[in-house]
Design a protein around this motif. Structure first.
Motif, mmCIF file in Angstrom:
data_model
loop_
_atom_site.group_PDB
_atom_site.id
_atom_site.type_symbol
_atom_site.label_atom_id
_atom_site.label_comp_id
_atom_site.label_asym_id
_atom_site.label_seq_id
_atom_site.Cartn_x
_atom_site.Cartn_y
_atom_site.Cartn_z
ATOM 1 N N LEU A 131 2.368 -4.974 3.190
ATOM 2 C CA LEU A 131 3.279 -4.467 4.281
ATOM 3 C C LEU A 131 4.290 -3.471 3.603
ATOM 4 C CD1 LEU A 131 4.172 -7.109 6.827
ATOM 5 C CD2 LEU A 131 2.620 -5.210 6.979
ATOM 6 N N TYR A 176 3.437 5.454 -4.947
ATOM 7 C CA TYR A 176 2.142 6.208 -4.972
ATOM 8 C C TYR A 176 2.308 7.700 -5.335
ATOM 9 C CZ TYR A 176 -0.839 2.575 -2.832
ATOM 10 O OH TYR A 176 -1.591 1.483 -2.625
ATOM 11 N N GLY A 188 13.260 0.550 8.997
ATOM 12 C CA GLY A 188 12.737 0.189 7.454
ATOM 13 C C GLY A 188 11.228 0.540 7.369
ATOM 14 N N PHE A 189 10.528 0.756 8.310
ATOM 15 C CA PHE A 189 8.904 0.800 8.374
ATOM 16 C C PHE A 189 8.592 2.357 9.048
ATOM 17 C CE2 PHE A 189 9.566 -3.832 8.016
ATOM 18 C CZ PHE A 189 8.448 -4.053 7.306
ATOM 19 N N LEU A 190 7.619 2.609 8.364
ATOM 20 C CA LEU A 190 6.957 3.826 8.468
ATOM 21 C C LEU A 190 5.944 3.648 9.758
ATOM 22 C CD1 LEU A 190 5.662 5.001 5.130
ATOM 23 C CD2 LEU A 190 7.707 6.162 6.461
ATOM 24 N N LEU A 239 -3.670 12.141 -3.757
ATOM 25 C CA LEU A 239 -3.310 11.574 -2.656
ATOM 26 C C LEU A 239 -3.829 12.363 -1.348
ATOM 27 C CD1 LEU A 239 0.199 10.413 -3.205
ATOM 28 C CD2 LEU A 239 -1.630 8.986 -3.493
ATOM 29 N N ARG A 284 2.427 -0.183 2.358
ATOM 30 C CA ARG A 284 1.706 0.781 3.285
ATOM 31 C C ARG A 284 2.758 1.021 4.262
ATOM 32 N NH1 ARG A 284 -3.359 1.661 5.281
ATOM 33 N NH2 ARG A 284 -3.310 1.663 7.518
ATOM 34 N N TYR A 285 3.661 0.479 4.577
ATOM 35 C CA TYR A 285 4.753 0.817 5.684
ATOM 36 C C TYR A 285 5.844 0.941 5.336
ATOM 37 C CZ TYR A 285 0.828 -0.868 8.819
ATOM 38 O OH TYR A 285 -0.329 -0.820 9.245
ATOM 39 N N THR A 286 6.450 1.142 3.938
ATOM 40 C CA THR A 286 7.778 1.684 3.615
ATOM 41 C C THR A 286 7.646 2.869 2.889
ATOM 42 O OG1 THR A 286 7.983 0.263 1.682
ATOM 43 C CG2 THR A 286 8.374 -0.752 3.571
ATOM 44 N N ARG A 287 8.937 3.532 2.890
ATOM 45 C CA ARG A 287 8.991 4.511 2.015
ATOM 46 C C ARG A 287 8.943 4.175 0.608
ATOM 47 N NH1 ARG A 287 14.395 7.195 3.680
ATOM 48 N NH2 ARG A 287 14.637 5.783 5.252
ATOM 49 N N ARG A 311 5.133 4.221 -0.448
ATOM 50 C CA ARG A 311 4.696 5.540 -0.486
ATOM 51 C C ARG A 311 4.971 6.379 -1.472
ATOM 52 N NH1 ARG A 311 2.773 8.689 3.782
ATOM 53 N NH2 ARG A 311 1.978 6.620 4.626
ATOM 54 N N TYR A 312 6.481 6.321 -1.883
ATOM 55 C CA TYR A 312 6.999 6.892 -3.036
ATOM 56 C C TYR A 312 6.365 6.322 -4.343
ATOM 57 C CZ TYR A 312 10.815 8.837 -0.132
ATOM 58 O OH TYR A 312 11.424 9.265 1.058
#
Ligand SMILES: Nc1ncnc2c1ncn2[C@@H]1O[C@H](COP(=O)(O)OP(=O)(O)OP(=O)(O)O)[C@@H](O)[C@H]1O
Ligand SMILES: [Mg+2]
Lengths: 509, 311
Positions: free
Chosen positions: B174, B186, A371-373, A353, B177-180, B183-184
């Motif tokens: 979304l 991956y 809730g969004f990064l 990664l 790409r945009y939430t925890r 990401r977790y």
């Protein structure tokens, strides 16, 4: 070493080697000459190109330019098998043995003696391996499963592999970075014995005292160029360092005056199934406390218990006075405790990664809104903390696997600096890190303490503990057996406490 | 840059295929209704592939999606019949989706609690779910003649199922790409131990992934049920392979840690257009199997080769 006459050919000549990864040029016309029966040290900062040069030699990477001569004959390595056939053996920075196979099977992997041309002759394997082990005076069971061996023994297996292939050149990339001191000492003996037999050894290490003790010659790489090459006897270590970093480095350990504040962590009678017995100690804000002990003393186990990986069977933990009993690392991090683990490949990084993702992984809640990064904020934070520890990278989007070993280690440090924890446990944080960067890491840990954090510093390198910490705690066989203010401690007093089988634990300061 | 290049390969193949078909059969292929038809057919597989993508990124696999689809469809159709004409469609739709979610949750629970490989667990649940689907009505389908909206409905000229597919794909994109959780996913697939030591809640994340995939399969089941106005216990046999193929053609690695929703959507369309093209060209469904098999291997081999050249 005296000058070898012209008549004996060099064991290895690498001439004008250049190598780029995409747009990044990593090696620039590197030349390296290694005589038979010598130990040739290869030094350089993290990312200087040492491992890459060795991978070119081993046929893993193809150089863009340049040539390789072995024993006076020009060679062209298209794949690792070519290099092996030419007598080059490599022990990589990250060992790669088949964990589920036995020592003998690993030694003969790819060249197993066969019966009737096809059936694997396991008994011949074991016998031949046993013979090799005996010849070299190693202590190793050829039938043992490699996954159960210590790192030091795994290295011996790698060396056996090299000997089995009748290598004339053996390259070792940071072989001691994860060895205990006795294991390292044993390895030096093995290296000296190999040299006596005429093998040319290329030895990469960031531990310059080892280089001084072991090497006959030394070459220094900086930014992909060889900037110095000469006999070790005529090269003081300070000169090696100066060549590495391009300037003089003074006082290795930065000055630091601890101002211990309130108690951050208090541990009372902690025992775990992993072997901790009645551990008791305190950590205060603003302190860097060292944790010394031999391999197997339980230092990593203590860190695991504090980080919620192993559950205590007895005892209580308090964090800033509040009860603290994390059930997993996630809860520990939520209570602002961090743990930089010792094995960056296995428990540290997600190598596939991006670097940035690796840095922010434990801190993601902070970059989450509704809730969004927020990727932009995350990316900025990763970039700035990467810069802070001076990672050598193209940017946070690069995969972590493309960084050199030492720079990967710096990613982990950046991760925990960003996580903004109150208590940071670091387990061998300078493993594989170059001299200059080590100093910066010490500095960063001191800054962390100065800002009111507590740091628990696990290290097998006593000089490092003595140079960096305010207090040193000593563990032996799962117990806390004593402690010193660092200014009162000496390597001898620590080792005595760590090794002697005393009965009554010394009182804690 | 590199990631873009990896994405480009399946996309370029898709484009090439469309151009090829357009050249060979312009009258039949290049029509709006044919395109919509292909999209509509790919929506069922595509919706499931979205969840499969996340599972494969996490280093897992779900072989039970085809059976799960059949079971969820049977439950949905049963409720449609039982609830009567007024509320049947609505209640049945939610019952089907709920059944899917529940099955996915069961998969996730067994995988995380027993700590066994997802391959084994879902191989087992594949059989169990199929069995339940058969037992429910003695191997007979449930007919729901009036349940047509999801399968045949059209809004602004676009089939409802296609709208659902696009919307869910967008959501999945979304989420990854945009939430925890994304990401977790991956991180777990790339290095589970490292993710754990960085504070990722592995079990909770995996549970969510399998439950979400079950939910998506439930949605797909109701679309499928509506299209054929019946729920078949034999629905979705072998579907898991098509779905996994779409994900892998889209660039995901079965060893975990990589993959994208965009890639999966392209992979799904690639397979759908391939099928469509074969049909238009008069190639039998049996030969189609061969063609698709070859394409899968070629796509993955090309991708591997491209990766190696960069390394
Ligand atoms: N596969 C790769 N792709 C892209 N860049 C790479 C790759 N391998 C190495 N590099 C880059 O090449 C440079 C040299 O790396 P190398 O591993 O040779 O350094 P090193 O001298 O061994 O450092 P260390 O002491 O940290 O191990 C680094 O900047 C690294 O990022
Ligand atoms: Mg290196």
């Amino acid at each position: 070493m005296s000058e070898t006459p012209q008549a004996t050919p060099m064991a290895l000549r690498m001439v004008g080697i250049s190598k780029s990864f995409g747009p990044v040029q990593v090696l620039r016309e590197v030349g390296l000459e290694v005589r038979p029966a010598t130990v040739h040290a290869l030094c350089g900062e993290n990312g200087a190109g040492k491992s890459t040069l060795m991978k070119v030699l081993a046929g893993v990477h193809r150089s863009d330019q340049g040539r390789i001569e072995i024993g006076g004959r020009a060679r062209d390595f298209k794949q690792p098998a070519d290099a092996i056939a030419a007598g080059v053996a490599m022990i990589y920075q990250e060992l790669d043995l088949a964990e589920d196979l036995s020592v003998a099977e690993n030694v003969f992997l790819g060249a197993e003696p066969r019966r009737f041309g096809f059936a694997l002759d396991l008994r011949a394997c074991v016998a031949a391996t046993a013979a090799l082990i005996r010849e070299n005076g190693f202590k190793l069971d050829p039938g043992a499963r490699v996954g159960n061996l210590s790192t030091g023994d795994c290295q011996l297996v790698e060396i056996l592999k090299a000997l089995r292939k009748k290598a004339s050149i053996l390259a070792m990339d940071e072989p001691t970075s994860s060895l205990s001191q006795p294991e390292a000492k044993r390895l030096f003996e093995v290296v000296r014995e190999l040299r006596r037999r005429g093998i040319a050894i290329i030895y990469i290490s960031h531990r310059l005292e080892e280089v001084e003790a072991l090497a006959d010659e030394v070459s220094v790489l900086r930014d992909g160029r060889v900037v110095y090459s000469g006999p070790m006897a005529q090269t003081p270590i300070s000169a090696v360092v100066a060549h590495m970093v391009g300037r003089e480095l003074s006082d290795y350990y930065p000055a630091h005056a601890a101002r211990p504040g309130e108690v951050r962590l208090s541990v009372e009678g902690l025992s775990t199934a992993a072997g901790l017995r009645g551990i008791r100690f305190e950590l205060r804000a603003g302190e860097v406390v060292g944790l010394a002990g031999l391999v197997g003393a339980g230092r990593t186990e203590l860190a695991r218990a504090l980080f919620g990986i192993d559950r205590p069977t007895e005892g209580t933990l308090r964090l800033s006075g509040r009860p603290y009993s994390p059930a997993n690392p996630c809860e520990a991090i939520a209570e602002r405790v961090g743990f930089l683990t010792e094995d960056r490949k296995r428990t540290g990084l997600c190598l596939g990664l991006p670097c940035g993702w690796n840095i922010t992984l434990p801190s993601l809640p902070r970059f989450t809104r509704a809730g969004f990064l927020s990727l932009a904020r995350e990316q900025r934070a990763a970039a700035s903390f990467g810069e802070k520890v001076r990672v050598k990278w193209g940017g946070p989007g690069d995969p972590a696997s493309s960084l050199s070993g030492g720079n990967q280690q710096k990613l982990l440090l950046a991760r925990w600096l960003l996580s903004d924890v109150e208590l940071l446990i670091v387990d061998e944080p300078t493993r594989g890190v170059d001299v200059g960067a080590k100093r910066e890491i010490y500095q960063l840990l001191h800054e962390l303490a100065a800002s009111g954090r507590a740091v628990l510093f696990i290290s097998s390198e006593l000089p490092e503990l003595l140079g960096v910490t305010d207090r040193i705690l000593v563990m032996r066989r799962g117990r806390m057996v004593g402690g010193f203010a660092t200014r009162d401690a000496t390597p001898e007093s620590i080792m005595q406490l760590a090794a002697v089988d005393g009965k009554a634990p010394a009182p804690l300061p | 840059m590199k990631r873009l290049l990896r994405q480009l390969l399946p996309f370029a193949s898709l484009l090439a295929l469309i151009v090829l078909l357009a050249a060979l059969e312009p009258e039949k292929f290049l029509t709006g209704s044919n395109f919509l038809n292909v999209l509509r057919r790919s929506s069922v597989n595509g919706i499931i592939a979205l969840g499969m993508t996340a599972i494969i990124i996490s280093g897992g696999i779900d072989l039970s999606v085809g059976s799960l689809l059949a079971l969820a469809g049977m439950v949905g159709a049963l409720v449609i019949q039982a609830a009567g004409p007024e509320w049947g469609a609505l209640a049945g739709t939610f019952a089907g989706i709920g059944a899917g979610a529940l099955c996915g949750l069961v998969n996730g629970l067994v995988i995380t609690r027993l700590g066994l490989p997802p391959f084994i667990i879902t191989l087992g649940s594949m059989s169990v779910f199929r069995g339940v689907a058969y037992v429910m009505h003695d191997g007979q389908p449930y007919n729901v003649p009036d349940y047509r909206f999801l399968g045949e409905g059209v809004v602004f000229g676009i089939p409802v199922s296609v709208i659902l597919f696009v919307a869910l794909a967008l959501l999945a994109f979304l989420a990854l790409r945009y939430t925890r959780l994304g990401r977790y996913t991956y991180a777990i697939g790339s290095n589970r131990d490292a993710a754990f030591h960085a504070g990722v809640r592995i079990e909770r994340s995996l549970l969510a992934l399998y439950a979400l995939t079950g939910t998506l399969a439930g949605i797909a089941a109701m679309i499928g049920t509506s299209r054929t106005v019946s729920a078949q216990p034999t629905a979705g046999i072998g579907m898991e392979l098509d779905v996994i193929a779409a994900v892998v053609i889209g660039g995901a690695s079965l060893s975990g840690g990589s993959g994208t929703i965009l890639g999966t959507v392209i992979g799904t369309l690639l397979i759908a257009f391939l099928r469509n093209g074969c049909t238009l060209l008069g190639i039998s469904t049996n030969v189609q199997l061969i063609v698709i098999g070859v394409i899968i291997v070629a796509a993955v081999a090309l991708d591997k080769a491209a990766q190696r050249r960069k390394a």
